[in-house]
Design a protein around this motif. Structure first.
Motif, PDB file in Angstrom:
ATOM      1  N   SER A 174       0.826  -1.204   0.000  1.00  0.00           N
ATOM      2  CA  SER A 174       0.000   0.000   0.000  1.00  0.00           C
ATOM      3  C   SER A 174       0.862   1.258   0.000  1.00  0.00           C
ATOM      4  CB  SER A 174      -0.923   0.026   1.214  1.00  0.00           C
ATOM      5  OG  SER A 174      -1.941  -0.957   1.097  1.00  0.00           O
ATOM      6  N   PHE A 175       0.415   2.260  -0.746  1.00  0.00           N
ATOM      7  CA  PHE A 175       1.108   3.544  -0.835  1.00  0.00           C
ATOM      8  C   PHE A 175       0.109   4.587  -1.299  1.00  0.00           C
ATOM      9  CE2 PHE A 175       1.542   1.075  -4.676  1.00  0.00           C
ATOM     10  CZ  PHE A 175       1.160   1.943  -5.687  1.00  0.00           C
ATOM     11  N   ARG A 176       0.449   5.853  -1.129  1.00  0.00           N
ATOM     12  CA  ARG A 176      -0.469   6.919  -1.531  1.00  0.00           C
ATOM     13  C   ARG A 176      -0.398   7.150  -3.033  1.00  0.00           C
ATOM     14  NH1 ARG A 176      -1.395  12.514  -2.185  1.00  0.00           N
ATOM     15  NH2 ARG A 176       0.827  13.057  -2.236  1.00  0.00           N
ATOM     16  N   SER A 177      -1.558   7.212  -3.653  1.00  0.00           N
ATOM     17  CA  SER A 177      -1.650   7.474  -5.081  1.00  0.00           C
ATOM     18  C   SER A 177      -2.301   8.826  -5.313  1.00  0.00           C
ATOM     19  CB  SER A 177      -2.480   6.380  -5.774  1.00  0.00           C
ATOM     20  OG  SER A 177      -2.803   6.764  -7.094  1.00  0.00           O
ATOM     21  N   SER A 178      -1.850   9.502  -6.361  1.00  0.00           N
ATOM     22  CA  SER A 178      -2.427  10.800  -6.701  1.00  0.00           C
ATOM     23  C   SER A 178      -3.445  10.700  -7.829  1.00  0.00           C
ATOM     24  CB  SER A 178      -1.320  11.773  -7.104  1.00  0.00           C
ATOM     25  OG  SER A 178      -0.577  11.254  -8.194  1.00  0.00           O
ATOM     26  N   GLY A 179      -3.651   9.500  -8.368  1.00  0.00           N
ATOM     27  CA  GLY A 179      -4.631   9.344  -9.437  1.00  0.00           C
ATOM     28  C   GLY A 179      -4.107   8.496 -10.576  1.00  0.00           C
ATOM     29  N   SER A 180      -4.779   8.570 -11.698  1.00  0.00           N
ATOM     30  CA  SER A 180      -4.476   7.666 -12.811  1.00  0.00           C
ATOM     31  C   SER A 180      -3.099   7.877 -13.418  1.00  0.00           C
ATOM     32  CB  SER A 180      -5.539   7.829 -13.911  1.00  0.00           C
ATOM     33  OG  SER A 180      -5.549   9.159 -14.398  1.00  0.00           O
ATOM     34  N   GLU A 181      -2.481   9.039 -13.166  1.00  0.00           N
ATOM     35  CA  GLU A 181      -1.146   9.287 -13.697  1.00  0.00           C
ATOM     36  C   GLU A 181      -0.065   9.051 -12.652  1.00  0.00           C
ATOM     37  OE1 GLU A 181      -0.533   9.936 -16.971  1.00  0.00           O
ATOM     38  OE2 GLU A 181      -2.662   9.464 -17.065  1.00  0.00           O
ATOM     39  N   ASP A 182      -0.409   8.386 -11.590  1.00  0.00           N
ATOM     40  CA  ASP A 182       0.534   8.143 -10.507  1.00  0.00           C
ATOM     41  C   ASP A 182       1.744   7.357 -11.008  1.00  0.00           C
ATOM     42  OD1 ASP A 182       1.242   5.963  -8.134  1.00  0.00           O
ATOM     43  OD2 ASP A 182       1.012   8.018  -7.445  1.00  0.00           O
ATOM     44  N   THR A 183       2.929   7.925 -10.832  1.00  0.00           N
ATOM     45  CA  THR A 183       4.127   7.301 -11.399  1.00  0.00           C
ATOM     46  C   THR A 183       4.531   6.028 -10.665  1.00  0.00           C
ATOM     47  OG1 THR A 183       5.492   8.788 -10.056  1.00  0.00           O
ATOM     48  CG2 THR A 183       5.059   9.445 -12.317  1.00  0.00           C
ATOM     49  N   LEU A 184       4.266   5.951  -9.367  1.00  0.00           N
ATOM     50  CA  LEU A 184       4.662   4.750  -8.634  1.00  0.00           C
ATOM     51  C   LEU A 184       3.821   3.548  -9.047  1.00  0.00           C
ATOM     52  CD1 LEU A 184       6.449   3.376  -6.612  1.00  0.00           C
ATOM     53  CD2 LEU A 184       4.999   4.258  -4.764  1.00  0.00           C
ATOM     54  N   THR A 185       2.531   3.755  -9.232  1.00  0.00           N
ATOM     55  CA  THR A 185       1.682   2.659  -9.708  1.00  0.00           C
ATOM     56  C   THR A 185       2.134   2.216 -11.099  1.00  0.00           C
ATOM     57  OG1 THR A 185      -0.200   3.500  -8.443  1.00  0.00           O
ATOM     58  CG2 THR A 185      -0.681   1.952 -10.205  1.00  0.00           C
ATOM     59  N   LYS A 186       2.413   3.174 -11.950  1.00  0.00           N
ATOM     60  CA  LYS A 186       2.891   2.839 -13.294  1.00  0.00           C
ATOM     61  C   LYS A 186       4.204   2.057 -13.219  1.00  0.00           C
ATOM     62  CE  LYS A 186       0.856   6.796 -15.698  1.00  0.00           C
ATOM     63  NZ  LYS A 186       1.147   8.015 -16.467  1.00  0.00           N
TER      64      LYS A 186
ATOM     65  N   PRO B 277      -2.746   0.671  -4.166  1.00  0.00           N
ATOM     66  CA  PRO B 277      -2.577   2.109  -3.944  1.00  0.00           C
ATOM     67  C   PRO B 277      -3.805   2.721  -3.273  1.00  0.00           C
ATOM     68  CG  PRO B 277      -3.030   1.660  -6.253  1.00  0.00           C
ATOM     69  CD  PRO B 277      -2.831   0.336  -5.602  1.00  0.00           C
ATOM     70  N   VAL B 278      -3.568   3.757  -2.492  1.00  0.00           N
ATOM     71  CA  VAL B 278      -4.641   4.435  -1.782  1.00  0.00           C
ATOM     72  C   VAL B 278      -4.781   5.845  -2.359  1.00  0.00           C
ATOM     73  CG1 VAL B 278      -5.455   5.275   0.454  1.00  0.00           C
ATOM     74  CG2 VAL B 278      -4.196   3.109   0.296  1.00  0.00           C
ATOM     75  N   LEU B 279      -5.887   6.087  -3.020  1.00  0.00           N
ATOM     76  CA  LEU B 279      -6.137   7.391  -3.618  1.00  0.00           C
ATOM     77  C   LEU B 279      -6.635   8.335  -2.530  1.00  0.00           C
ATOM     78  CD1 LEU B 279      -6.252   9.072  -6.219  1.00  0.00           C
ATOM     79  CD2 LEU B 279      -8.578   8.241  -6.567  1.00  0.00           C
ATOM     80  N   ALA B 280      -5.744   9.219  -2.063  1.00  0.00           N
ATOM     81  CA  ALA B 280      -6.093  10.090  -0.943  1.00  0.00           C
ATOM     82  C   ALA B 280      -5.076  11.207  -0.823  1.00  0.00           C
ATOM     83  CB  ALA B 280      -6.127   9.280   0.364  1.00  0.00           C
ATOM     84  N   SER B 281      -5.462  12.256  -0.102  1.00  0.00           N
ATOM     85  CA  SER B 281      -4.499  13.298   0.239  1.00  0.00           C
ATOM     86  C   SER B 281      -3.497  12.695   1.215  1.00  0.00           C
ATOM     87  CB  SER B 281      -5.203  14.485   0.888  1.00  0.00           C
ATOM     88  OG  SER B 281      -5.728  14.106   2.155  1.00  0.00           O
TER      89      SER B 281
END
Length: 459
Positions: A44-56, A79-83
């Motif tokens: 698990s990690f923080r994601s900023s959205g569909s362009e999140d570089t770590l998820t990619k 990934p956790v989509l959150a502030s």
């Protein structure tokens, strides 16, 4: 085990991929094993959205390579989509129960100590003892950011950053100032700003983040950059108390007052108090030749890259990045504040051994370097400089060297309250509402009310 090549993740990380939802995928189970008996490691990690570089990055082939090398382990990317604040709260809730705790979690280095003290994280001392890279390849100075109050290791640094003085080389040359700029003390920074003001009307000499609308940037990019260049600190690790009055804190307040009220070399209040002050500086004033210096983070230079928000051709010929000096040039001569993220294992994780195996894979030379290149951050490994594609990024070499003199925010659960008080105080000093001396008094009173008189001290 074959190591994952840097070239594949960096290139593939730019492809479009779908973000997974938070929590475990449909293949997860409460037992920590898949239907075919594999150990399932949820990450698990923080994601900023569909362009999140770590998820990619994870989905670019890295996970597939790991699972090929370890056929008994299944990696579940969650990934956790959150502030940032919401992410921290969600992870705390998940880590409280073995039914919801991930196996690997991204921890902001500013909260590792508090999460470890609360019992949420597993110490990794035995694991790092058996990992040769820990003692030989991980930058020693960054280990303090993942060490708990009990002296144990609770995370592996994964990304980092530094802060320094961005300066316009062309403006410096026009003003007769030396290039490269290597100030040896605060006085030399102030004198350079005065020279710019005198010789280049219409140019803002020095940008400091002082408006409380900019939140933590005020504390970390400005106040702590000054304070940790003195002999004092914001928090006394020995007494476990907040230092609300010290010579270093007063001098830091005086520096801000000097820039904005005495020398008047800072930005206008209209810019300074704007919540987008950093963007104004880097996307407008620097490219337009209207700003000579700014104290800010190593990441800011990406603004001027070819694919950045405000590209500057041949940028390294026009803009420089200098270390911020200690107050009087005392050892080590320069200072910086560093943040970043680390990989940790929750205490309630089901597959701790497999989790460590994945962390070790993530943090080998090639993979660790590929990740920070994809994200535009700095590597915690001292050998990333040997990897093709790392140091050829503008300003990376200069920013990386500063990690050796880095300081970290106090990792205490009261920090957010203290930081908020500092943000308000700094704005009041810059806007002329408080003298440095009155600011000390107000800071002492405010922090005493916020955290309790028993948790503060004076030097």
């Amino acid at each position: 085990m074959r190591k994952f090549s840097m070239k594949l993740p960096v290139a593939a990380a730019m492809t479009s991929l779908l973000i997974l939802t938070t929590a475990c995928s449909s293949g997860s189970s409460s037992t920590g094993t898949t239907s075919d008996g594999k150990k399932e490691v949820t990450v698990s990690f923080r994601s900023s959205g569909s362009e999140d570089t770590l998820t990619k990055f994870f989905k670019s082939g890295l996970v597939e390579q790991f699972e090929k090398d370890h056929p008994d382990i299944k990696i579940n990317i969650a990934p956790v989509l959150a502030s940032e604040g919401d992410y921290t709260s969600k992870m705390v809730l998940q880590m409280k129960s073995p039914d919801t705790a991930p196996d690997v979690i991204a921890e902001d280095t500013s909260i590792i100590k508090s999460d470890a003290a609360a019992g949420y994280l597993e110490p990794l001392d035995e694991q790092v003892k058996g990992w040769a890279d820990w003692s030989g390849k991980m930058i020693d100075n960054l280990k303090a950011g993942v060490t708990g109050e009990d002296g144990k290791i609770y995370g592996i640094p994964a990304t980092s950053d530094t802060r320094g003085i961005w300066y316009n080389k062309e403006l410096f040359q026009q003003a007769g100032l030396p290039v490269p700029f290597k100030p040896a003390s605060w006085d030399e920074v102030l004198e350079a700003a005065r020279t710019i003001k005198q010789k280049l009307p219409g140019v803002t000499p020095l940008n400091l983040i002082v408006g409380k609308a900019n939140g933590e940037g005020v504390t970390m990019q400005t106040l702590e950059m000054l304070l940790y260049g003195t002999t004092d600190t914001l928090y006394d690790d020995a007494t476990k108390k907040w230092v609300v009055d010290s010579p270093g804190l007063l001098d830091s307040f005086k520096f801000i007052d000097q820039v904005f009220n005495k020398d008047k070399t800072g930005p206008t209040m209209q810019v300074a108090l704007n919540g987008q002050a950093g963007s104004i500086a880097f996307q407008q004033q620097f490219p337009q030749g209207k700003l000579a210096m700014a104290v800010d983070g190593s990441w800011a230079g990406s603004t001027w890259a070819e694919n950045g928000a405000a590209p500057i051709p041949n940028v390294e010929e026009k803009i420089g990045f200098a270390p911020f000096p200690t107050q009087n040039g005392q050892e080590p001569g320069a200072t910086t504040m560093s943040g970043g993220w680390a990989w940790s294992v929750p205490a309630q994780a089901k597959n701790k051994e497999a989790a460590w195996t994945f962390i070790e894979f993530l943090m080998n030379k090639e993979n660790a370097t590929a990740r920070v290149v994809a994200e535009g951050s700095l590597s915690p490994r001292n050998d990333s400089t040997e990897v093709e594609g790392y140091t050829n990024r503008p300003y990376t070499k200069e920013a990386q060297e500063l990690l050796n003199v880095a300081h970290f925010r106090p990792a205490n659960d009261q920090y957010a309250s203290v930081s908020a008080q500092l943000q308000s105080i700094v704005e009041s000093i810059a806007s002329g509402k408080l003298t440095p001396e009155d600011a000390i008094k107000q800071f002492k009173d405010n922090v005493s009310r916020a955290v309790g008189a028993e948790h503060i001290e004076e030097k």
